[in-house]
Design an enzyme around this catalytic site. Structure first.
Site, PDB file in Angstrom:
ATOM      1  N   ASP A   1      -8.035  31.962 -19.394  1.00 13.35           N
ATOM      2  CA  ASP A   1      -9.287  31.222 -19.205  1.00 13.35           C
ATOM      3  C   ASP A   1     -10.195  31.910 -18.185  1.00 13.35           C
ATOM      4  OD1 ASP A   1      -6.758  29.972 -19.499  1.00 13.35           O
ATOM      5  OD2 ASP A   1      -7.599  27.986 -19.330  1.00 13.35           O
TER       6      ASP A   1
ATOM      7  N   ASP B   1     -11.877  28.473 -11.530  1.00 11.37           N
ATOM      8  CA  ASP B   1     -12.731  27.605 -12.343  1.00 11.37           C
ATOM      9  C   ASP B   1     -14.148  27.461 -11.804  1.00 11.37           C
ATOM     10  OD1 ASP B   1     -10.950  26.984 -14.406  1.00 11.37           O
ATOM     11  OD2 ASP B   1      -9.927  25.514 -13.148  1.00 11.37           O
TER      12      ASP B   1
END
Ligand code: GLY
Length: 401
Positions: free
Chosen positions: A175, A112
């Site tokens: 993602d 992330d």
């Protein structure tokens, strides 16, 4: 710069729908809501994350490396500054971006880092050219690359989920595609050229294993880190392992769009089309905001996910300009426009009820968290898409950052 034919065609022959999206009005709405949000959260040095349907104020989260969404509010502020050119808006964007500084010298926690640093510092650098921001992004790209496993050919998304055995022995999530953009950027902006190869290898491996025959993605792919073999696809945030989780597919659309932009490899353009065409074909007839998972048996009584629509709208505007097929270019621009029209309706804009931009996103349905909520990343991709749309109306390219 000479604009590609598709851009000229699209900017000169406006579609009917352009009349229904008053982009200046919607960007001015964003500015109003963002100023309400600044007042709502000011003085706390935390980031707004969500507002549940029954509430009216942002839930704030601390600035920690484990909080994957901390880059979206600074990124939203940068887009707002891009549109207003107001020095107060610049100061606010700078303030919230600088709050992330303690995260920028840590070793890799998970994938992330790309969301956290590129949405904030990436937009900040794009708009200010600040050298210290550039260095932070270059460092973050090197840090993210430490999670790359050459045997598998992907970045390990969640080291902690290997350690606790839940997504072992090696996981990559859809993602993670979004975080490749920071690697491509770094390779072009003075960073290690190997970052380009890492990003492209990740995209190739993911294309080969992380999708079903119809182009629908798994949320999580498990691999053997010793042999590189794909073990199986499972879910974490979707309804089921083989269901079509709307935001996962949205990440795939957005990711393969910029992978094609960066590589100019037509395999990636064709793949971006494939994952897009499946998503568009599964939308409810005549509607542009997906249910949170296209296979939830509770449909039509399942929650929607405005965030997925915002991600896809933004991606399809760029994809429409990258296309080598004018019919597809038109189709994607029209779909993106329709998504933005629906997101800009009273059904999806928060307006007087809350300081966020949008309502009705679904964060983590299997966990029972952030269902039917305002969420910071829905707002980020919505203002990004509106900003791109405005550029296109003015005949400009939105290819690139
Ligand atoms: N895990 C990031 C997302 O919710 O899409």
């Amino acid at each position: 710069m000479v604009l590609p034919l598709a851009i000229l065609l699209l900017s000169s022959c406006k579609e009917k729908k352009d009349n229904l999206l008053d982009v200046d009005k919607e960007l001015s709405y964003c500015e109003t809501q963002i100023h309400k949000s600044i007042a709502d959260i000011s003085g706390k040095n935390m980031m707004p994350r969500n507002i549940m349907d029954s509430l009216n104020h942002w839930k704030l989260v601390p600035i920690e490396i484990s909080e994957w969404t901390v880059g979206f509010w600074p990124g939203t502020l940068w887009y707002n500054y891009e549109n207003t050119k107001n020095t107060d808006d610049l100061e606010t964007a700078t303030h919230y971006t600088d709050l992330l500084k303690p995260l920028t010298t840590l070793s890799a926690y998970d994938h992330d880092l790309g969301f956290q640093i590129f949405c904030s510092y990436g937009n900040g650098y794009r708009l200010t050219g600040r050298e210290d921001y550039k260095q932070i992004i270059l460092n973050a790209a090197d840090t993210l690359a430490t999670l790359f496993n050459p045997k598998v050919g992907t970045i390990l998304s969640w080291p902690r989920e290997v350690d606790n055995g839940r997504f072992a022995p090696f996981n990559t999530i859809m993602d993670n595609m979004i975080n490749l953009e920071m690697l491509y950027w770094a390779a072009k902006n003075g960073g290690n050229k190997k970052l380009y190869d890492i990003a492209t290898k990740h995209a190739e491996t993911t294309m080969n294993h992380h999708f079903r025959e119809d182009g629908g993605c798994y949320h999580v792919a498990l691999y053997n880190p010793e042999t590189g073999d794909f073990i199986k696809g499972v879910t974490h945030q979707g309804y089921a392992d083989r269901s079509l989780w709307a935001r996962g597919q949205a990440w795939a659309i957005y990711g393969y769009t910029f992978v094609y932009r960066e590589t100019q490899d037509k395999r990636f353009l064709r793949f971006a089309e494939k994952v897009t065409d499946l998503y568009l074909s599964r939308l409810p007839k005549g509607e542009y905001i997906p249910f949170w998972d296209f296979d939830d048996p509770a449909i039509p009584n399942a929650p929607r996910d405005a965030s997925a629509a915002a991600v896809v709208a933004s991606a399809l505007l760029e994809l429409s300009q990258l296309e080598d097929n004018t019919d597809k270019a038109k189709e994607y621009k029209e779909a993106a426009t329709n998504m933005l029209i629906e997101l800009s309706s009273d059904k999806y804009q928060s307006r007087e009820t809350k300081p966020s931009l949008l309502l009705h996103s679904t964060g983590h349905w299997p966990n029972g968290s952030e269902i039917d909520a305002s969420i910071n990343y829905a707002d980020y991709y919505y203002i990004e898409a509106l900003t791109r749309y405005k550029k296109m109306l003015n005949g400009k390219s939105v290819i690139g950052y």
